[in-house]
Design an enzyme around this catalytic site. Structure first.
Site, PDB file in Angstrom:
ATOM      1  N   TYR A   1      47.966  45.141  41.305  1.00 23.75           N
ATOM      2  CA  TYR A   1      48.612  44.825  40.031  1.00 23.75           C
ATOM      3  C   TYR A   1      48.131  45.739  38.913  1.00 23.75           C
ATOM      4  O   TYR A   1      46.936  45.894  38.677  1.00 23.75           O
ATOM      5  CB  TYR A   1      48.304  43.375  39.666  1.00 23.75           C
ATOM      6  CG  TYR A   1      49.155  42.796  38.562  1.00 23.75           C
ATOM      7  CD1 TYR A   1      50.492  42.495  38.784  1.00 23.75           C
ATOM      8  CD2 TYR A   1      48.623  42.529  37.312  1.00 23.75           C
ATOM      9  CE1 TYR A   1      51.282  41.938  37.792  1.00 23.75           C
ATOM     10  CE2 TYR A   1      49.391  41.970  36.309  1.00 23.75           C
ATOM     11  CZ  TYR A   1      50.721  41.682  36.557  1.00 23.75           C
ATOM     12  OH  TYR A   1      51.491  41.135  35.555  1.00 23.75           O
TER      13      TYR A   1
ATOM     14  N   SER B   1      45.853  42.707  47.248  1.00 16.39           N
ATOM     15  CA  SER B   1      46.268  41.892  46.114  1.00 16.39           C
ATOM     16  C   SER B   1      47.782  41.977  45.936  1.00 16.39           C
ATOM     17  O   SER B   1      48.528  41.586  46.831  1.00 16.39           O
ATOM     18  CB  SER B   1      45.507  42.329  44.859  1.00 16.39           C
ATOM     19  OG  SER B   1      45.669  41.379  43.825  1.00 16.39           O
ATOM     20  N   GLN B   2      48.276  42.501  44.800  1.00 15.19           N
ATOM     21  CA  GLN B   2      49.724  42.660  44.665  1.00 15.19           C
ATOM     22  C   GLN B   2      50.280  43.491  45.823  1.00 15.19           C
ATOM     23  O   GLN B   2      51.338  43.173  46.376  1.00 15.19           O
ATOM     24  CB  GLN B   2      50.078  43.345  43.348  1.00 15.19           C
ATOM     25  CG  GLN B   2      51.567  43.643  43.204  1.00 15.19           C
ATOM     26  CD  GLN B   2      51.887  44.457  41.966  1.00 15.19           C
ATOM     27  OE1 GLN B   2      52.480  43.931  41.039  1.00 15.19           O
ATOM     28  NE2 GLN B   2      51.520  45.736  41.949  1.00 15.19           N
TER      29      GLN B   2
ATOM     30  N   ASP C   1      37.634  33.515  46.068  1.00 14.29           N
ATOM     31  CA  ASP C   1      38.607  34.279  45.285  1.00 14.29           C
ATOM     32  C   ASP C   1      39.399  33.337  44.383  1.00 14.29           C
ATOM     33  O   ASP C   1      40.219  32.549  44.856  1.00 14.29           O
ATOM     34  CB  ASP C   1      39.540  35.033  46.239  1.00 14.29           C
ATOM     35  CG  ASP C   1      40.486  35.984  45.538  1.00 14.29           C
ATOM     36  OD1 ASP C   1      40.569  35.958  44.303  1.00 14.29           O
ATOM     37  OD2 ASP C   1      41.151  36.771  46.257  1.00 14.29           O
TER      38      ASP C   1
ATOM     39  N   HIS D   1      37.654  38.362  44.742  1.00 15.97           N
ATOM     40  CA  HIS D   1      38.891  39.108  44.971  1.00 15.97           C
ATOM     41  C   HIS D   1      38.647  40.501  45.558  1.00 15.97           C
ATOM     42  O   HIS D   1      39.589  41.156  46.003  1.00 15.97           O
ATOM     43  CB  HIS D   1      39.689  39.201  43.664  1.00 15.97           C
ATOM     44  CG  HIS D   1      41.119  39.575  43.872  1.00 15.97           C
ATOM     45  ND1 HIS D   1      41.956  38.928  44.765  1.00 15.97           N
ATOM     46  CD2 HIS D   1      41.882  40.554  43.306  1.00 15.97           C
ATOM     47  CE1 HIS D   1      43.139  39.483  44.742  1.00 15.97           C
ATOM     48  NE2 HIS D   1      43.137  40.474  43.872  1.00 15.97           N
TER      49      HIS D   1
END
Length: 324
Positions: A92, A188-189, A274, A303
Site C-alpha cells: 500500500y 500486504s496490499q 499483526d 505486519h
C-alpha cells in the site's frame, strides 16, 4: 504487541461468515471482458540498467478501460527459450521504484514482472502510473480505501484488480515467458492483489501472498483500528448511514471470495501479532482457497511477517515447482 486475535487452533478453522454477492462472477466477467476489448499489446522497452546478469524492460500495458499501466520486466541474461515468471504486486502506497530494486527472482533464473499500482507511489517508493478514472461518486477519506466506495463500478480496487489481471496477461505475452508457469505474489496490499489475480485468471499456477491485505474487510474494521483499514472506519464515523452500502461494495473486492475461486497451489504467510492485517482475516482467505495450500506462521511478528525468513520459504516453494 501481544496476541489479540483468535487462538491459533481457532484460526486454523476460521471461515468468514460473509457471502459473495450473487452476481460476483458476472460482475468480474463483464469487467474483464470490457478491459479485453483493448488488445493486449504490451510495450517492452529495453532499459540500460548497467547490470551484467539481468536484462530489464520498461513495460507499458493496457489495464482497466485500456488505460496505460507501467511495470518492470526483469529476465536473467542467460536463460532458456521459455522460463517461469513471478508476477509481483506492491504494498500500500508504494510504486514500482527503480528496476534495480527487484533483482531476487531474475538472479534465481526466473522472469520477474512488477506491476506499478495506479495512483500510488508517493509514500515509501515512487511510482509512475496515474489513476486515470475520473472521480464521480462520493467524497472519500484520505488514502485509497474509500475512493468510489459507494458503488462497485466506481470503487478504486475494481481498477486495480483489473490492472492485475491484465498484468498477468501482459507477462504471458512476452516470448521469453512460459505462460504455463506463472505465479503471482506480493506482501500486504500486494498479497491481496495477488489473491484477486489468482481468482480472476485460472491460468495462474501458484499464488504466494504474504500477510495479505484486502481480505474480510468487516472483521478487520471491527477488531483493529490500524490503517489502512481505519480509512474505512473513519469514513463510516462521518457517513453513519452508509455502513451496509459500504460493505456491500467491499463484498465484490474481498480476497476471501477470490480465494474461493482459486485452485492453484498456494503458500500464504501470517504474523500472529499483526494488527494491520489481523490473523483471522488472513486465515479467512487461506481457508477459503480451493487448491493445494500451505501457510507459514510467524507467531511473534507483526505486519513484517517472516521478512527474510519468508523469502527463503518462497524461494524453496517456487523451486519445488519449477527448478531452473
Amino acid at each position: 504487541m501481544a496476541f489479540f486475535d483468535l487462538p491459533l487452533e481457532q484460526l486454523k478453522k476460521y471461515k468468514s461468515p460473509d457471502q459473495a454477492p450473487d452476481n460476483f462472477d458476472a460482475f468480474w466477467n463483464s469487467t474483464l471482458q470490457a478491459a479485453r476489448r483493448t488488445p493486449m499489446k504490451p510495450e517492452f522497452l529495453p532499459l540500460d540498467n548497467g547490470l551484467k546478469f539481468v536484462e530489464t524492460f520498461d513495460v507499458t500495458f493496457p489495464g482497466f478501460d485500456g488505460q496505460p499501466i507501467k511495470g518492470w520486466l526483469s529476465l536473467p541474461r542467460q536463460r532458456g527459450a521459455k522460463i517461469p515468471c513471478i508476477v509481483e504486486f506492491i504494498g500500500y502506497g508504494g510504486g514500482r521504484n527503480f528496476a534495480t530494486e527487484w533483482l531476487l527472482w531474475p538472479n534465481l533464473g526466473y522472469a520477474h514482472f512488477v506491476m506499478d499500482t495506479r495512483g500510488q507511489g508517493s509514500t515509501w517508493s515512487h511510482g509512475d502510473t496515474a489513476d486515470s478514472e475520473p472521480e464521480r461518486s462520493n467524497p472519500q477519506a484520505p488514502g485509497f480505501m474509500t475512493r468510489g466506495i459507494m458503488d462497485p463500478s466506481t470503487y478504486y480496487y475494481r481498477r486495480v484488480f483489473t490492472d492485475a489481471a491484465r498484468a498477468v496477461e501482459a507477462a504471458m505475452a512476452h516470448p521469453s515467458i512460459d505462460a504455463d508457469r506463472v505465479a503471482v505474489t506480493g506482501g500486504s496490499q500486494g498479497g491481496g492483489i495477488s489473491i484477486a489475480a489468482a481468482g480472476l485468471i485460472p491460468e495462474v499456477k501458484a499464488v504466494i501472498p504474504d500477510v495479505p491485505f484486502l481480505c474480510h474487510y468487516r472483521r478487520a474494521t471491527e477488531i483493529s483500528n490500524s490503517f489502512p483499514y481505519a480509512e474505512i472506519s473513519g469514513f463510516l464515523v462521518t457517513h453513519r448511514d452508509k455502513v451496509e452500502r459500504v460493505f456491500s461494495t467491499l463484498s465484490y473486492f474481498d480476497g476471501v471470495h477470490f480465494a474461493g475461486r482459486s485452485r492453484c497451489q498456494a503458500l500464504y504467510s501470517v504474523g500472529l501479532m499483526d494488527t494491520i492485517c489481523p490473523p483471522s482475516t488472513v486465515y479467512a482467505a487461506y481457508n477459503a482457497h480451493q487448491g493445494p495450500k500451505d501457510i507459514r506462521i510467524w507467531p511473534y511478528n507483526q505486519h513484517e511477517g517472516g521478512g527474510a525468513f519468508q523469502t527463503q520459504e518462497k524461494i524453496a516453494f517456487v523451486r519445488s515447482m519449477w527448478p531452473v
